[in-house]
Motif scaffolding. Structure first.
Motif, PDB file in Angstrom:
ATOM      1  N   GLN A  87     -13.049 -50.256  75.061  1.00 26.51           N
ATOM      2  CA  GLN A  87     -12.740 -48.842  74.857  1.00 26.51           C
ATOM      3  C   GLN A  87     -13.982 -48.072  74.406  1.00 26.51           C
ATOM      4  OE1 GLN A  87     -10.090 -48.017  71.628  1.00 26.51           O
ATOM      5  NE2 GLN A  87      -9.619 -45.966  72.373  1.00 26.51           N
ATOM      6  N   GLN A  88     -14.721 -48.630  73.464  1.00 29.90           N
ATOM      7  CA  GLN A  88     -15.923 -47.953  72.978  1.00 29.90           C
ATOM      8  C   GLN A  88     -16.954 -47.806  74.085  1.00 29.90           C
ATOM      9  OE1 GLN A  88     -16.870 -50.434  69.613  1.00 29.90           O
ATOM     10  NE2 GLN A  88     -15.657 -49.183  68.217  1.00 29.90           N
ATOM     11  N   TRP A  89     -17.110 -48.820  74.916  1.00 41.77           N
ATOM     12  CA  TRP A  89     -18.057 -48.753  76.028  1.00 41.77           C
ATOM     13  C   TRP A  89     -17.633 -47.653  77.003  1.00 41.77           C
ATOM     14  CZ3 TRP A  89     -18.108 -49.268  81.321  1.00 41.77           C
ATOM     15  CH2 TRP A  89     -19.370 -49.450  81.907  1.00 41.77           C
ATOM     16  N   LEU A  90     -16.337 -47.628  77.331  1.00 43.47           N
ATOM     17  CA  LEU A  90     -15.841 -46.616  78.269  1.00 43.47           C
ATOM     18  C   LEU A  90     -15.984 -45.210  77.707  1.00 43.47           C
ATOM     19  CD1 LEU A  90     -12.679 -48.484  79.561  1.00 43.47           C
ATOM     20  CD2 LEU A  90     -14.715 -47.889  80.908  1.00 43.47           C
ATOM     21  N   VAL A  91     -15.697 -45.038  76.433  1.00 42.82           N
ATOM     22  CA  VAL A  91     -15.846 -43.715  75.808  1.00 42.82           C
ATOM     23  C   VAL A  91     -17.304 -43.280  75.868  1.00 42.82           C
ATOM     24  CG1 VAL A  91     -15.771 -42.492  73.586  1.00 42.82           C
ATOM     25  CG2 VAL A  91     -13.806 -43.827  74.351  1.00 42.82           C
ATOM     26  N   MET A  93     -19.573 -44.208  78.054  1.00 46.59           N
ATOM     27  CA  MET A  93     -19.890 -43.870  79.442  1.00 46.59           C
ATOM     28  C   MET A  93     -19.266 -42.536  79.825  1.00 46.59           C
ATOM     29  SD  MET A  93     -21.954 -46.128  80.400  1.00 46.59           S
ATOM     30  CE  MET A  93     -22.079 -45.764  82.125  1.00 46.59           C
ATOM     31  N   TRP A  94     -18.057 -42.298  79.374  1.00 46.88           N
ATOM     32  CA  TRP A  94     -17.366 -41.046  79.667  1.00 46.88           C
ATOM     33  C   TRP A  94     -18.124 -39.879  79.054  1.00 46.88           C
ATOM     34  CZ3 TRP A  94     -14.310 -39.193  83.052  1.00 46.88           C
ATOM     35  CH2 TRP A  94     -13.536 -38.058  82.819  1.00 46.88           C
ATOM     36  N   ASP A  95     -18.598 -40.052  77.816  1.00 42.90           N
ATOM     37  CA  ASP A  95     -19.362 -38.992  77.163  1.00 42.90           C
ATOM     38  C   ASP A  95     -20.623 -38.667  77.948  1.00 42.90           C
ATOM     39  OD1 ASP A  95     -17.455 -38.843  75.179  1.00 42.90           O
ATOM     40  OD2 ASP A  95     -18.643 -39.934  73.674  1.00 42.90           O
ATOM     41  N   ALA A  97     -21.084 -39.208  81.184  1.00 45.56           N
ATOM     42  CA  ALA A  97     -20.666 -38.582  82.443  1.00 45.56           C
ATOM     43  C   ALA A  97     -20.280 -37.122  82.234  1.00 45.56           C
ATOM     44  CB  ALA A  97     -19.502 -39.362  83.058  1.00 45.56           C
ATOM     45  N   LEU A  98     -19.546 -36.846  81.166  1.00 48.28           N
ATOM     46  CA  LEU A  98     -19.156 -35.457  80.891  1.00 48.28           C
ATOM     47  C   LEU A  98     -20.364 -34.580  80.580  1.00 48.28           C
ATOM     48  CD1 LEU A  98     -15.871 -35.785  78.809  1.00 48.28           C
ATOM     49  CD2 LEU A  98     -16.131 -34.991  81.161  1.00 48.28           C
TER      50      LEU A  98
END
Length: 127
Positions: A87-91, A93-95, A97-98
């Protein structure tokens, strides 16, 4: 349940490597219903008990499942803290990307404003 995994800290690479195999993802999905012995998991999957045991060892090594021994029976359960790593890795990466998307939108808006500025033609004369 007591975690019998040797690694106390797990990295996102190990978690995603473990989840990269469809049977392992199916085991994780099956364990959402609660702890289960290897035999019961094997009965629900398309692979045999020895293969399920190997997959469980990989998942345990990645910190995604834990097990507790009750005599000769091993019960496996989800280790929610293992998913926190993913979850932390995805968050993160999402940050990223955003932020990149926001930068692209800002640049497009600046370009649009620059394109909308009327350019006077020096060859035109006012009448």
């Amino acid at each position: 349940m007591r975690n019998r995994s040797a690694a106390a800290h797990h990295d996102a690479g190990a978690v995603f490597d473990a989840l990269g195999e469809p049977v392992r993802r199916e085991i994780i999905a099956r364990l959402h219903g609660g702890p289960s012995p290897v035999g019961k998991l094997a009965d629900q999957l398309t692979v045999g008990r020895p293969a399920v045991s190997k997959h469980l060892r990989v998942l345990e090594g990645a910190g995604l499942v834990r097990h507790e021994s009750h005599g000769t029976r091993n019960l496996y359960a989800l280790a929610p803290e293992g998913m926190v790593v993913a979850q932390q890795w995805l968050v993160g990466m999402w940050d990223v990307a955003l932020a990149a998307f926001a930068d692209a939108v800002d640049e497009a808006a600046r370009q649009q404003r620059a394109d909308d500025v009327p350019i006077e033609d020096p060859g035109e004369e006012d009448s």
